[in-house]
Design an enzyme around this catalytic site. Sequence first.
Site, PDB file in Angstrom:
ATOM      1  N   TYR A   1     -12.585  -2.566  -3.536  1.00  0.00           N
ATOM      2  CA  TYR A   1     -13.125  -2.494  -2.175  1.00  0.00           C
ATOM      3  C   TYR A   1     -14.652  -2.453  -2.155  1.00  0.00           C
ATOM      4  CZ  TYR A   1      -8.509  -1.888  -0.026  1.00  0.00           C
ATOM      5  OH  TYR A   1      -7.226  -2.077   0.442  1.00  0.00           O
TER       6      TYR A   1
ATOM      7  N   LYS B   1       0.820  -1.208   0.000  1.00  0.00           N
ATOM      8  CA  LYS B   1       0.000   0.000   0.000  1.00  0.00           C
ATOM      9  C   LYS B   1       0.859   1.265   0.000  1.00  0.00           C
ATOM     10  CE  LYS B   1      -4.001  -2.132   2.344  1.00  0.00           C
ATOM     11  NZ  LYS B   1      -4.985  -1.943   3.436  1.00  0.00           N
TER      12      LYS B   1
ATOM     13  N   ASN C   1      -2.007   0.220   6.992  1.00  0.00           N
ATOM     14  CA  ASN C   1      -1.538  -1.085   7.476  1.00  0.00           C
ATOM     15  C   ASN C   1      -0.720  -1.843   6.448  1.00  0.00           C
ATOM     16  OD1 ASN C   1      -3.553  -1.743   5.764  1.00  0.00           O
ATOM     17  ND2 ASN C   1      -4.830  -2.817   7.255  1.00  0.00           N
TER      18      ASN C   1
HETATM   19  N1  UDP Z   1      -9.823  -0.221   7.401  1.00  0.00           N
HETATM   20  C1  UDP Z   1      -9.872   0.965   8.121  1.00  0.00           C
HETATM   21  N2  UDP Z   1     -10.673   1.031   9.222  1.00  0.00           N
HETATM   22  C2  UDP Z   1     -11.425  -0.020   9.655  1.00  0.00           C
HETATM   23  C3  UDP Z   1     -11.373  -1.222   8.930  1.00  0.00           C
HETATM   24  C4  UDP Z   1     -10.557  -1.299   7.810  1.00  0.00           C
HETATM   25  O1  UDP Z   1      -9.219   1.933   7.756  1.00  0.00           O
HETATM   26  O2  UDP Z   1     -12.130   0.101  10.667  1.00  0.00           O
HETATM   27  C5  UDP Z   1      -8.984  -0.309   6.185  1.00  0.00           C
HETATM   28  C6  UDP Z   1      -7.662  -1.023   6.386  1.00  0.00           C
HETATM   29  O3  UDP Z   1      -6.678  -0.387   5.562  1.00  0.00           O
HETATM   30  C7  UDP Z   1      -7.957  -2.439   5.870  1.00  0.00           C
HETATM   31  C8  UDP Z   1      -8.928  -2.128   4.717  1.00  0.00           C
HETATM   32  O4  UDP Z   1      -9.702  -1.035   5.197  1.00  0.00           O
HETATM   33  O5  UDP Z   1      -6.802  -3.111   5.430  1.00  0.00           O
HETATM   34  C9  UDP Z   1      -9.824  -3.283   4.355  1.00  0.00           C
HETATM   35  O6  UDP Z   1     -10.472  -3.755   5.519  1.00  0.00           O
HETATM   36  P1  UDP Z   1     -10.606  -5.317   5.813  1.00  0.00           P
HETATM   37  O7  UDP Z   1     -11.575  -5.475   6.939  1.00  0.00           O
HETATM   38  O8  UDP Z   1     -10.886  -6.039   4.540  1.00  0.00           O
HETATM   39  O9  UDP Z   1      -9.157  -5.696   6.398  1.00  0.00           O
HETATM   40  P2  UDP Z   1      -7.992  -6.605   5.787  1.00  0.00           P
HETATM   41  O10 UDP Z   1      -8.634  -7.693   4.978  1.00  0.00           O
HETATM   42  O11 UDP Z   1      -7.135  -5.694   4.962  1.00  0.00           O
HETATM   43  O12 UDP Z   1      -7.246  -7.133   6.982  1.00  0.00           O
END
Ligand code: UDP
Length: 154
Positions: free
Chosen positions: A49, A9, A112
């Site tokens: 997304y 990212k 992240n």
């Molecule tokens: N994210 C965020 N706030 C939240 C949840 C998610 O900013 O409360 C962002 C974070 O960058 C995450 C992305 O949205 O990686 C996608 O969320 P997901 O729940 O799919 O997490 P991942 O699969 O990346 O662990």
Amino acid sequence: MERTLIILKPDAVQRGLMGRILTRFEAKGLKMVAARFERLGEDRLSQHYKDHEGKPFYAGLVRFMGESPVLVMVLEGVEAIATCRKMMGATFGRDAESGTIRGDFGISRSYNLVHGSDSPEAAEREIGLFFDANEIVEWQPAGHAWVYDAEDLG
Ligand code: UDP
Ligand code: MG
């Protein structure tokens, strides 16, 4: 063998962490079969997304992901999807275990560092969103006979 879509990212790129993150995937035995360095537009990001549309963090997430270039890639390996998710750690850096990419390099919620597909269905959809079939490169790493045993390879 399984394939997964991984994105380093904007925060990983801007902080100069691409090499260190990639080294972990390489050392684990995951094989890169496609990669592109690019700045993602809003169209692609909203498709990528789409499951998060309407959530409170959605607008901020799409803005962040388009703010700077990213490294998008396809990694291949036995159980690559779950393996990469394990290596990434929990979604928020401050919750992620030490030893994981997010746990070692991040403390933020949305910043992240890395995206990884979370299921075979998501991997297929996401790989198709970012790469044409002819951009996937079939090759055999010289060391792979010492990474996977005969049973791993079925
Ligand atoms: N994210 C965020 N706030 C939240 C949840 C998610 O900013 O409360 C962002 C974070 O960058 C995450 C992305 O949205 O990686 C996608 O969320 P997901 O729940 O799919 O997490 P991942 O699969 O990346 O662990
Ligand atoms: Mg996810």
